[in-house]
Design a protein around this motif. Structure first.
Motif, PDB file in Angstrom:
ATOM      1  N   MET A  30       0.819  -1.194   0.000  1.00 33.60           N
ATOM      2  CA  MET A  30       0.000   0.000   0.000  1.00 33.60           C
ATOM      3  C   MET A  30       0.865   1.261   0.000  1.00 33.60           C
ATOM      4  O   MET A  30       0.507   2.231  -0.605  1.00 33.60           O
ATOM      5  N   LEU A  31       2.001   1.207   0.696  1.00 35.13           N
ATOM      6  CA  LEU A  31       2.858   2.382   0.735  1.00 35.13           C
ATOM      7  C   LEU A  31       3.958   2.355  -0.312  1.00 35.13           C
ATOM      8  O   LEU A  31       4.686   3.310  -0.463  1.00 35.13           O
ATOM      9  N   GLY A  32       4.110   1.257  -1.004  1.00 32.69           N
ATOM     10  CA  GLY A  32       5.124   1.172  -2.036  1.00 32.69           C
ATOM     11  C   GLY A  32       6.536   1.019  -1.500  1.00 32.69           C
ATOM     12  O   GLY A  32       7.491   1.342  -2.182  1.00 32.69           O
ATOM     13  N   ILE A  33       6.687   0.513  -0.268  1.00 35.82           N
ATOM     14  CA  ILE A  33       8.016   0.250   0.277  1.00 35.82           C
ATOM     15  C   ILE A  33       8.280  -1.248   0.217  1.00 35.82           C
ATOM     16  O   ILE A  33       7.348  -2.045   0.231  1.00 35.82           O
ATOM     17  N   PRO A  34       9.543  -1.663   0.137  1.00 29.34           N
ATOM     18  CA  PRO A  34       9.835  -3.099   0.041  1.00 29.34           C
ATOM     19  C   PRO A  34       9.375  -3.860   1.287  1.00 29.34           C
ATOM     20  O   PRO A  34       9.547  -3.397   2.407  1.00 29.34           O
ATOM     21  N   VAL A  35       8.777  -5.023   1.069  1.00 29.28           N
ATOM     22  CA  VAL A  35       8.370  -5.916   2.144  1.00 29.28           C
ATOM     23  C   VAL A  35       8.939  -7.286   1.816  1.00 29.28           C
ATOM     24  O   VAL A  35       8.672  -7.827   0.749  1.00 29.28           O
ATOM     25  N   SER A  36       9.719  -7.826   2.705  1.00 29.28           N
ATOM     26  CA  SER A  36      10.370  -9.122   2.522  1.00 29.28           C
ATOM     27  C   SER A  36      11.158  -9.188   1.212  1.00 29.28           C
ATOM     28  O   SER A  36      11.198 -10.214   0.556  1.00 29.28           O
ATOM     29  N   HIS A  43      10.505  -7.707  -1.595  1.00 25.28           N
ATOM     30  CA  HIS A  43       9.692  -7.509  -2.794  1.00 25.28           C
ATOM     31  C   HIS A  43       9.135  -6.099  -2.798  1.00 25.28           C
ATOM     32  O   HIS A  43       8.554  -5.647  -1.817  1.00 25.28           O
ATOM     33  N   THR A  44       9.318  -5.419  -3.898  1.00 25.43           N
ATOM     34  CA  THR A  44       8.715  -4.095  -4.030  1.00 25.43           C
ATOM     35  C   THR A  44       7.400  -4.237  -4.763  1.00 25.43           C
ATOM     36  O   THR A  44       7.247  -5.067  -5.662  1.00 25.43           O
ATOM     37  N   ALA A  45       6.445  -3.457  -4.371  1.00 22.74           N
ATOM     38  CA  ALA A  45       5.134  -3.491  -5.010  1.00 22.74           C
ATOM     39  C   ALA A  45       4.657  -2.062  -5.211  1.00 22.74           C
ATOM     40  O   ALA A  45       4.958  -1.176  -4.401  1.00 22.74           O
ATOM     41  N   ALA A  46       3.919  -1.863  -6.262  1.00 19.58           N
ATOM     42  CA  ALA A  46       3.342  -0.539  -6.494  1.00 19.58           C
ATOM     43  C   ALA A  46       2.268  -0.287  -5.447  1.00 19.58           C
ATOM     44  O   ALA A  46       1.540  -1.188  -5.051  1.00 19.58           O
ATOM     45  N   GLY A  47       2.220   0.921  -4.975  1.00 23.86           N
ATOM     46  CA  GLY A  47       1.237   1.261  -3.955  1.00 23.86           C
ATOM     47  C   GLY A  47       0.583   2.580  -4.265  1.00 23.86           C
ATOM     48  O   GLY A  47       0.906   3.256  -5.241  1.00 23.86           O
ATOM     49  N   LEU A  48      -0.350   2.950  -3.425  1.00 20.24           N
ATOM     50  CA  LEU A  48      -1.010   4.237  -3.588  1.00 20.24           C
ATOM     51  C   LEU A  48      -0.041   5.384  -3.338  1.00 20.24           C
ATOM     52  O   LEU A  48      -0.126   6.419  -3.987  1.00 20.24           O
ATOM     53  N   LEU A  49       0.851   5.165  -2.404  1.00 23.29           N
ATOM     54  CA  LEU A  49       1.870   6.156  -2.086  1.00 23.29           C
ATOM     55  C   LEU A  49       3.227   5.550  -2.386  1.00 23.29           C
ATOM     56  O   LEU A  49       3.415   4.341  -2.315  1.00 23.29           O
ATOM     57  N   THR A  50       4.195   6.388  -2.685  1.00 32.42           N
ATOM     58  CA  THR A  50       5.542   5.911  -2.921  1.00 32.42           C
ATOM     59  C   THR A  50       6.449   6.475  -1.849  1.00 32.42           C
ATOM     60  O   THR A  50       6.496   7.688  -1.654  1.00 32.42           O
ATOM     61  N   ALA A  51       7.132   5.598  -1.134  1.00 30.54           N
ATOM     62  CA  ALA A  51       8.047   6.020  -0.082  1.00 30.54           C
ATOM     63  C   ALA A  51       9.462   5.690  -0.523  1.00 30.54           C
ATOM     64  O   ALA A  51       9.754   4.563  -0.918  1.00 30.54           O
TER      65      ALA A  51
END
Length: 67
Positions: free
Chosen positions: A1-7, A9-17
């Motif tokens: 949701m925030l566009g920060i890497p999790v584990s 993996h980066t994912a597109a989110g509503l916000l980009t951090a």
């Protein structure tokens, strides 16, 4: 949701951090859960609960298994 890497993996989110700083605090490319921040928060939350459980007698000794 925030566009920060999790584990890792980066994912597109509503916000980009754009996380910037030392890997100890940001988790580097793996993500925030690899940083010291969640460890400190977890200890700060768990310590009072363990103390309270000990005072109330809620901590039980480990059960020995029969062989």
């Amino acid at each position: 949701m925030l566009g920060i890497p999790v584990s890792g993996h980066t994912a597109a989110g509503l916000l980009t951090a754009d996380v910037d700083g030392p890997a100890l605090l940001t988790g580097g490319s793996f993500g925030l859960e690899a940083s010291i921040v969640p460890v400190v928060i977890s200890v700060l939350l768990a310590a009072p609960m363990l103390v309270l459980a000990h005072r109330r007698g809620g901590l039980l000794p480990r059960q020995r298994t029969r062989r």
